[in-house]
Design an enzyme around this catalytic site. Sequence first.
Site, PDB file in Angstrom:
ATOM      1  N   ASP A 152       0.567  -1.229  -0.036  1.00  0.00           N
ATOM      2  CA  ASP A 152       0.039   0.048   0.157  1.00  0.00           C
ATOM      3  C   ASP A 152       1.157   1.091  -0.187  1.00  0.00           C
ATOM      4  OD1 ASP A 152      -2.277   1.959   0.165  1.00  0.00           O
ATOM      5  OD2 ASP A 152      -3.086  -0.054   1.154  1.00  0.00           O
ATOM      6  N   HIS A 225      -4.734   6.066   2.898  1.00  0.00           N
ATOM      7  CA  HIS A 225      -4.536   4.838   2.765  1.00  0.00           C
ATOM      8  C   HIS A 225      -3.928   3.987   3.823  1.00  0.00           C
ATOM      9  CE1 HIS A 225      -6.139   1.820  -0.426  1.00  0.00           C
ATOM     10  NE2 HIS A 225      -6.768   2.346  -0.360  1.00  0.00           N
ATOM     11  N   SER A 569     -10.887  -1.221  -1.829  1.00  0.00           N
ATOM     12  CA  SER A 569     -10.269  -1.194  -1.407  1.00  0.00           C
ATOM     13  C   SER A 569     -10.159  -1.415   0.241  1.00  0.00           C
ATOM     14  CB  SER A 569      -9.058   0.694  -1.394  1.00  0.00           C
ATOM     15  OG  SER A 569      -8.085   0.890  -2.464  1.00  0.00           O
TER      16      SER A 569
END
Length: 779
Positions: A152, A225, A569
């Site tokens: 990520d 994220h 996600s």
Amino acid sequence: MALMMNNSRAFFFLLILLPLLSSCADQKQVYIVYFGHHSGEKTFQEIEENHYSYLSSVKLTAEDARSSLIYSYKHSINGFAALLTPDEASKLSKMDEVVSVLRSHPKKYSLHTTRSWEFVGLEERTKPYFMKKEDLLLKSKYGNDVIVGMLDNGVWPESKSFSDEGMGLVPPRWNGICQSGDAFNSSNCNKKIIGARYYIKGYEAYYGPLNRTIDYLSPRDKDGHGTHTASTVGGRRVPNASAIGGFARGTASGGAPLVRLAIYKVCWAVPGVEKDVGNICFEEDMLAAMDDAIADGVDVISISIGTSKPMPYTDDGIAVGAFHALKKNIVVSCSAGNSGPAPSTLSNLAPWIITVGASTIDRAFVAPVELGNGKKIPGVAVTPHYLEKKMYPLVHAAQIVNANVPKNETMLCLPGSLSPKKAKGKIVFCLRGAGSRIGKDLEVKRAGGIGIITGNNKEIGDELYPDPHFIPGTGVTYENAVKLFKYIRSTKKPMAYIVPSTTVIHTKPAPSMAIFSSRGPNTISPDILKPDITAPGVNILAAWSEGSSPTKLDIDHRVAKYNLLSGTSMACPHIAATCALLKAIHPKWSSAAIRSALITSAGLNNNEGNLITDEIGNPANSFQFGSGHFRPTKAADPGLVYDASYKDYLLFLCGSGIKNADSSFSCPENPPRPVNLNYPSVAIPKLKGTVTVQRAVTNVGSSRSVYFASVKPPAGFKVEIWPPILFFHSVGQKKKFSITVKAHSEMEGKMEMDEYAFGWYTWFDGIHNVRSPIAVSVA
Ligand SMILES: *[C@@H]1O[C@H](CO)[C@@H](O)[C@H](O)[C@H]1NC(C)=O
Ligand SMILES: *[C@@H]1O[C@H](CO)[C@@H](O)[C@H](O)[C@H]1NC(C)=O
Ligand SMILES: *[C@@H]1O[C@H](CO)[C@@H](O)[C@H](O)[C@H]1NC(C)=O
Ligand SMILES: *[C@@H]1O[C@H](CO)[C@@H](O)[C@H](O)[C@H]1NC(C)=O
């Protein structure tokens, strides 16, 4: 537009960068030269020399060869990434032992958060976010000492979610490292985050050196994220966590709170664009990360990254890396993509990957509008600003715009468009369709408006995100936007009040499929049903980077420790966490067995007892949710599993025309048909007459058991299971059976080409329901 500008700017970079590296600067690109697996006992130095010798054979000088090498993959993956001209790449592809040469496409991969700009055009630059249902399952001793690798964009290690309080020593088999860099050193790893690395050579080969004001040159997450997905997998229980404004307040917890996390930062901020749109991941960087993760000793890999359309396995770095993980029995969970609701939009659809779609949970954020005529219009928001309770004058934007605003933009509340004289003290109704939603807030605020209602245009329809507005505000669907517009026109003095946002739980129906979740059919391997499963991916609350505001906009300076986010996600790490739990309970299971347990135990019903619906309320199907919504506790005790070995996948590839995936394996003359890969679901495209599919199940329940087959055939088809009863005498025993699917004669000619019908078959022993979805279309 922004994207295209960025494209050409990046390309420009490339052109001025390359002359420094080589005299024939014309079109050098990063290529990945792939040899398959390492064989024999070579040292790292011998491997690298071997890679150089290939490079040297196409380069003019040794110096040229050295400077063009970007990565030499040495652990599990045998290959290298280098700057090559198309001509050099083509020469290499013809050499002995080279399995494939794959060009790295800079715009291919991105993080799968919400609908990214690619699918919604210019409009939504903000991707607000949100929430997580409390721990679905967790008897949370589980997950301890299982290691999950996160590919990520890094991690914010100070988050309470990554506390290692009370955790035992790092498992001794761990081989990874804690790599230092900007604002990150070995003190940032602990017994929860046991490893952290970053991979940027591919990014820098394309963009030049990282601009260290837009991202950290280290495993630290500037964006949010990576922190969000990592804490969704393995965050500790943090009581009283909430998004900005106190929404979704509750205990935040990852799916496997005692799992160990290994961070592999492979995605980076894109230079020259707004923070909220710019994230890019290069496959040569991802391959290096996966090669390390496999060698470091991870058990599960979670990848919320992908393409916006299907990608053949040989052109897909994630599929290649995951194939190497499979060989070591590492489970790989990936996001299905956010390109729905259009069909054939799946990403990450190799059969050795778990492909995860996104669905809603039973939580909503409501902020309705009360009108002067006593009617109430539903709205959605997580606005931390409230109006004093009374009615306010209501206008639509076109009534208060400056004279110079083009006709097609009068309703959009774009920057500078509203007249302060006319907006003052009013609630302003603006349409979505261009400009960011939060940007509209700021424009209304600038003009002196006291509240905002954003209405969807026809294209956006019902899709609503709960925005953390900057001023009292809410968002309404297209249908309700029309009602609001009619009300404003119906009266001389339209009035309104925006009710403060609240969090509502136990909403019904839930789950339902997220509109953005990518859909089947699988266009790469039509015989493999994808996605596999769905998990929560809408408004998920998880930890956030303090290096970025909740909206990621430059104008937003708020700091949030937790944030709400949507996308496949967010669904992918829910499944990765569940895989970690299953690994903890069943350490000997293959990755195929774990995938099978998840798939065959998934649920089809929502909390009203009906079939899970799609975003407009129609019954959803297996091209949206695969086998259904994940049920972790049931997956822990599946009864039977559909197992598959590394060799089975090689045979599958042989049958799919990929004959050189592993040089130590030669394809048989007549490989099995791909449809016979022992997969826990069945897809039969273009059925003509009758098709018989082979499967085998392994008993993982009680030693003596009897399973009975039952079928819900797809409409218009007959399905027969033979034998219809399976007797098991021991655990680990394997039984073969066949599934025969036949089109009713009247179906042929009636169904449209490419129109699929859906059904399922089930093995039942009185306790375990081992259900497999079936998708069929006629020729
Ligand atoms: C890591 O950085 C912090 C903050 O700068 C510092 O206090 C700490 O001593 C460093 N740890 C190591 C091992 O260098
Ligand atoms: C780095 O990014 C910042 C923020 O976007 C920008 O102001 C600065 O000009 C950039 N630096 C370079 C060298 O491009
Ligand atoms: C939760 O946090 C809020 C604000 O941060 C605080 O007002 C409240 O008292 C806390 N509740 C508990 C139970 O700790
Ligand atoms: C409005 O029309 C003008 C001129 O045709 C165009 O340049 C502009 O992009 C349009 N605006 C939007 C938001 O579509």
